[in-house]
Design an enzyme around this catalytic site. Structure first.
Site, PDB file in Angstrom:
ATOM      1  CD  GLU A  67      -1.889   2.482   1.795  1.00  0.00           C
ATOM      2  OE1 GLU A  67      -1.677   3.070   1.135  1.00  0.00           O
ATOM      3  OE2 GLU A  67      -2.659   2.591   2.978  1.00  0.00           O
ATOM      4  CB  CYS A  71      -1.412   6.269   1.369  1.00  0.00           C
ATOM      5  SG  CYS A  71      -0.117   6.199   2.259  1.00  0.00           S
TER       6      CYS A  71
END
Length: 512
Positions: free
Chosen positions: A268, A307
């Site tokens: 990720e 993120c």
């Protein structure tokens, strides 16, 4: 590096949030607290004040080997523990976390700098829920049977991978650890986990709270620099998988390491998520419009250290002036400052280095010709907070080809531009190397659906943003990663499928 405990350290209780910390924290290996093999520790500073919080083990390769030894010693026993018993342990972990919610939330705030209102209402409750969710999922998971013919059957079994390595980022230390640990443990794996060097505290406190619930060696936590022990863990022939959350650049390295041993990875990685506002959001002065304004301001959530930060805002040209007047006013009303104050909405950046990186990007934007609409400066506080790492939420206006639109800044910096049509909005949204998240805001359901299907991102929030429920799949397209986290499909990322093909016939094939 230091070898002696600090003679004095900050006292978080002075701010009214009691937090009794040890001067020094070791590694958690084989169910025990183990000093680093080389005897070295590093100073863990709090971004709240820039002062010493505690010392933490600065580990090396020998410490990873000890953790792997402990995990392999118990992996078969844990793999053969019934799903009922594994689920029961995960439920107990969640209960213990809930009983210690204030402690974990306060530690997360001191270590990371995010507001206590976020850690207590979002980070820790979500972490708790993920353990409960995967405890439920493993009880409900079923194998499969395929009838090949009347006397031949294919049985399909889910089996754990074995010992897995997990490398955790500094932006959501406890939540990201829970995202990874919960499905791995539910599936029957043992874990060697490396917290981020900047934010190890909450995971260490978690092991103090729940470590006795797990058989020794099932979870092992080793602290230190990623370039040393992270690389060693990821390249080890003794792990069956590596899961990593962090930058795309480091993710590329992790993927290369995994290819050496042909093991699966879950990555990720970075993002530059578009948040798209169509003209109809201003059709009414109502709760929906207020929600959209909040959605615009969510680039400052977690100080922009997310993120999926909606760090690019695309605003339809016909409403730009009117919308931005209200949006800027909303951003300028964000209460930033002491993260331990329950009214604070935006806290401190995680480190001085990260603060400097963000300020440098703001300068880059100015040099590229971007206009600073608000913010753009370090925020100086008084008293004990004067050396903390604080920043004003910042909005820049420019063009999508600028670096501030294309590169992940990881701070409360929003790059804004305009579009005329849905087609142009879609083109701008997809003009990025990343594809982790996106937001679409519109009263037109058909328009929102078409945009959501057209955007190249693993998650598209529609008329919402920054929701992370356990049962919604999360992961990236393009250079934002491989695999998915959360959702029951995550169990299969920590399992391998065995097919047992059985013939109940006495007849030979007749080939030889």
């Amino acid at each position: 590096m230091t070898n002696n405990p600090p003679s004095a350290q900050i006292k978080p209780g002075e701010y009214g949030f009691p937090l009794k910390l040890k001067a020094r924290y070791d590694n958690f290996i084989g169910g025990e607290w183990v000093a680093p093999a080389d005897g070295e520790y590093y100073q863990n500073l709090t971004p709240v004040t820039g002062q010493l919080l505690c010392e933490v083990a600065s580990s090396g390769k020998r410490d990873i080997d000890l953790a792997l030894d402990a995990a392999h010693k118990v992996k078969d026993k844990w793999a053969h523990t019934s799903v009922q018993d594994r689920a029961a342990i995960l439920f107990k972990i969640a209960d213990r976390m809930e009983q210690n919610l204030e402690l974990l939330a306060t530690a997360e705030t001191w270590d990371n700098g995010k507001p206590i209102r976020e850690t207590s209402a979002a980070d820790v409750p979500l972490a708790i829920d993920h353990f409960r969710y995967f405890a439920s999922c493993i009880r409900a998971q079923e194998g499969g049977i395929s009838e090949v013919d009347s006397e031949t059957v294919a049985y399909h079994f889910h089996e754990p991978l074995g010992v897995v390595g997990q490398i955790i980022p500094w932006n959501f230390p406890l939540l990201m650890a829970s995202w990874k640990m919960a499905p791995a443990l539910a599936a029957g794996n043992c874990v060697v986990l490396k917290p981020a060097r900047l934010t190890p505290l909450s995971v260490l406190l978690l092991m103090e709270i729940v470590g006795d619930l797990l058989p020794p060696g099932v979870v092992n936590v080793v602290n230190g620099a990623g370039g040393v022990i992270g690389e060693y863990l990821a390249t080890s022939k003794r792990i069956a998988k590596v899961a990593f959350t962090g930058s795309t650049e480091v993710g590329q390295q992790i993927m290369q390491y995994a290819t050496q041993n042909i093991i699966p990875v879950t990555l990720e990685l970075g993002g530059k998520s578009p948040n798209i506002f169509f003209a109809d959001v201003m059709d009414e002065e109502d709760a929906f419009f207020d929600k959209a304004l909040e959605g615009f301001a969510l680039f400052a959530f977690n100080q922009g250290e997310v993120c999926t930060c909606p760090s690019r805002a695309l605003v339809q040209e016909s409403i730009y002036e009117r919308f931005m007047e209200r949006a800027i006013r909303r951003v300028e009303s964000i209460r930033s400052g002491n993260p331990l104050d329950s009214v604070t909405q935006m806290g401190a950046q995680v480190s001085h280095g990260q603060l400097e990186t963000i300020l440098n990007y703001i300068d880059i934007g100015k040099k590229e010709g971007a206009d600073v609409l608000t913010g753009g400066r370090r925020k100086l506080l008084e008293g004990e907070l004067k050396d903390g790492y604080y920043l004003e939420p910042t909005i820049l206006f420019g063009q999508n080809n600028m670096r501030v639109f294309q590169e992940e800044i990881f701070g409360p910096v929003l790059a804004v531009t305009t579009f005329k049509t849905m087609e142009e909005a879609l083109e701008l949204a997809n003009d990025t190397q990343y594809g982790l998240g996106a937001g679409v805001w519109s009263r037109n359901g058909n328009l929102a659906y078409k945009m959501g299907r057209g955007i190249q991102a693993g998650r598209v929030w529609t008329n919402c943003y920054h929701a992370y429920p356990a049962h919604a799949a999360f992961g990236g397209y393009k250079q934002s990663g491989i695999g998915r986290e959360t959702h029951k499909m995550m169990l299969e990322h920590y399992q391998q499928t065995k097919c047992l093909l059985v013939s109940y016939s006495d007849k030979p094939l007749g080939l030889f």
